[in-house]
Design a protein around this motif. Sequence first.
Motif, PDB file in Angstrom:
ATOM      1  N   SER A  34       0.713  -0.753   2.156  1.00 18.89           N
ATOM      2  CA  SER A  34       0.691  -0.605   3.608  1.00 18.89           C
ATOM      3  C   SER A  34       0.882   0.866   3.940  1.00 18.89           C
ATOM      4  O   SER A  34       1.919   1.449   3.611  1.00 18.89           O
ATOM      5  CB  SER A  34       1.782  -1.447   4.252  1.00 18.89           C
ATOM      6  N   ASP A  35      -0.136   1.470   4.571  1.00 15.42           N
ATOM      7  CA  ASP A  35      -0.107   2.896   4.889  1.00 15.42           C
ATOM      8  C   ASP A  35       0.273   3.132   6.343  1.00 15.42           C
ATOM      9  O   ASP A  35      -0.102   2.362   7.228  1.00 15.42           O
ATOM     10  CB  ASP A  35      -1.482   3.526   4.648  1.00 15.42           C
ATOM     11  N   GLN A  36       0.985   4.224   6.566  1.00 14.10           N
ATOM     12  CA  GLN A  36       1.275   4.710   7.912  1.00 14.10           C
ATOM     13  C   GLN A  36       0.918   6.187   7.940  1.00 14.10           C
ATOM     14  O   GLN A  36       1.547   7.004   7.261  1.00 14.10           O
ATOM     15  CB  GLN A  36       2.740   4.508   8.270  1.00 14.10           C
ATOM     16  N   VAL A  47      -0.300   9.988   4.371  1.00 14.22           N
ATOM     17  CA  VAL A  47       0.272   8.694   4.753  1.00 14.22           C
ATOM     18  C   VAL A  47       1.579   8.469   4.004  1.00 14.22           C
ATOM     19  O   VAL A  47       1.804   9.033   2.923  1.00 14.22           O
ATOM     20  CB  VAL A  47      -0.687   7.518   4.451  1.00 14.22           C
ATOM     21  N   THR A 214      -6.423   5.842  15.561  1.00 17.09           N
ATOM     22  CA  THR A 214      -5.369   6.855  15.522  1.00 17.09           C
ATOM     23  C   THR A 214      -6.026   8.233  15.555  1.00 17.09           C
ATOM     24  O   THR A 214      -7.039   8.470  14.900  1.00 17.09           O
ATOM     25  CB  THR A 214      -4.535   6.711  14.248  1.00 17.09           C
ATOM     26  N   ARG A 225      -7.627   1.789  11.427  1.00 16.38           N
ATOM     27  CA  ARG A 225      -6.665   1.043  10.609  1.00 16.38           C
ATOM     28  C   ARG A 225      -7.184  -0.365  10.304  1.00 16.38           C
ATOM     29  O   ARG A 225      -7.456  -1.145  11.209  1.00 16.38           O
ATOM     30  CB  ARG A 225      -5.308   0.952  11.309  1.00 16.38           C
TER      31      ARG A 225
END
Length: 254
Positions: A34-36, A47, A214, A225
Amino acid sequence: MRVTSRSRWLIAIQVFLAWTIAAAATPSPSAVISDQIIGTVPDGFFVIRTTILRPPYYYQFRERVEFVELAIPSGKVRHRCTLRETDNHSDAAADKPVWTRTEVKTSACKMFETLSLKRANYIVPRSTGPGTYSFHLDAKGVTVKDNWSQDTPTPAALLPAKDIRRQIATIATIPAASLEWQTDANSDGLTSLLELGDGADPLHEACELDPVATTARGTTWLFLRFRCWSGDDDGDGAIFYLPADSATWAKDEN
């Protein structure tokens, strides 16, 4: 010895219970990333990647948090370092599972120094409402439309499905050494978490796309995303970003 109907039923029930217990004893392994996104440079983005690794048995899993730099537009990993990693265990004999978390020693990961050295652009905050543009994923790929247009907005093609699949095969990957139960790595020592080739689920069924992209200051690139899982019986999955150049469709619209 004569086997009665009652005996046959008892044998069948015992076989079924034995099969059920055996199946439950070896759960399917899985890995999920899970990337942010936290920053961008002209030819890349950064990320925070959280990875959950579940081996093919109960009462154990591993959590890893990494700082990862990815290239635009290919999505290849340029640099990665581990911020934190933990092993998690539970006593199988306990009436109520109590998980024990053990910190794994890691090397220094200079995340903030790297962002500063490369003069990374920070991500623009967004509201909870719809954005100026909205994005949609269907069988052909990703389309975009202008929500503020005075005319009825006409979706414009942004990313073809074949290009998305190619990028996913690169970006939704994990080092093969992390998956002790798998051996199918590519030449870079990476294993793809998503099987989206021929015979796989259609892209728009395996993945969901956030309708709002984003953005970051100082770049025409947007970051879409995706949330993807490659099958009902497959626990592997990935939440990640694909870069898309807004100048492409803006030019087409004009």
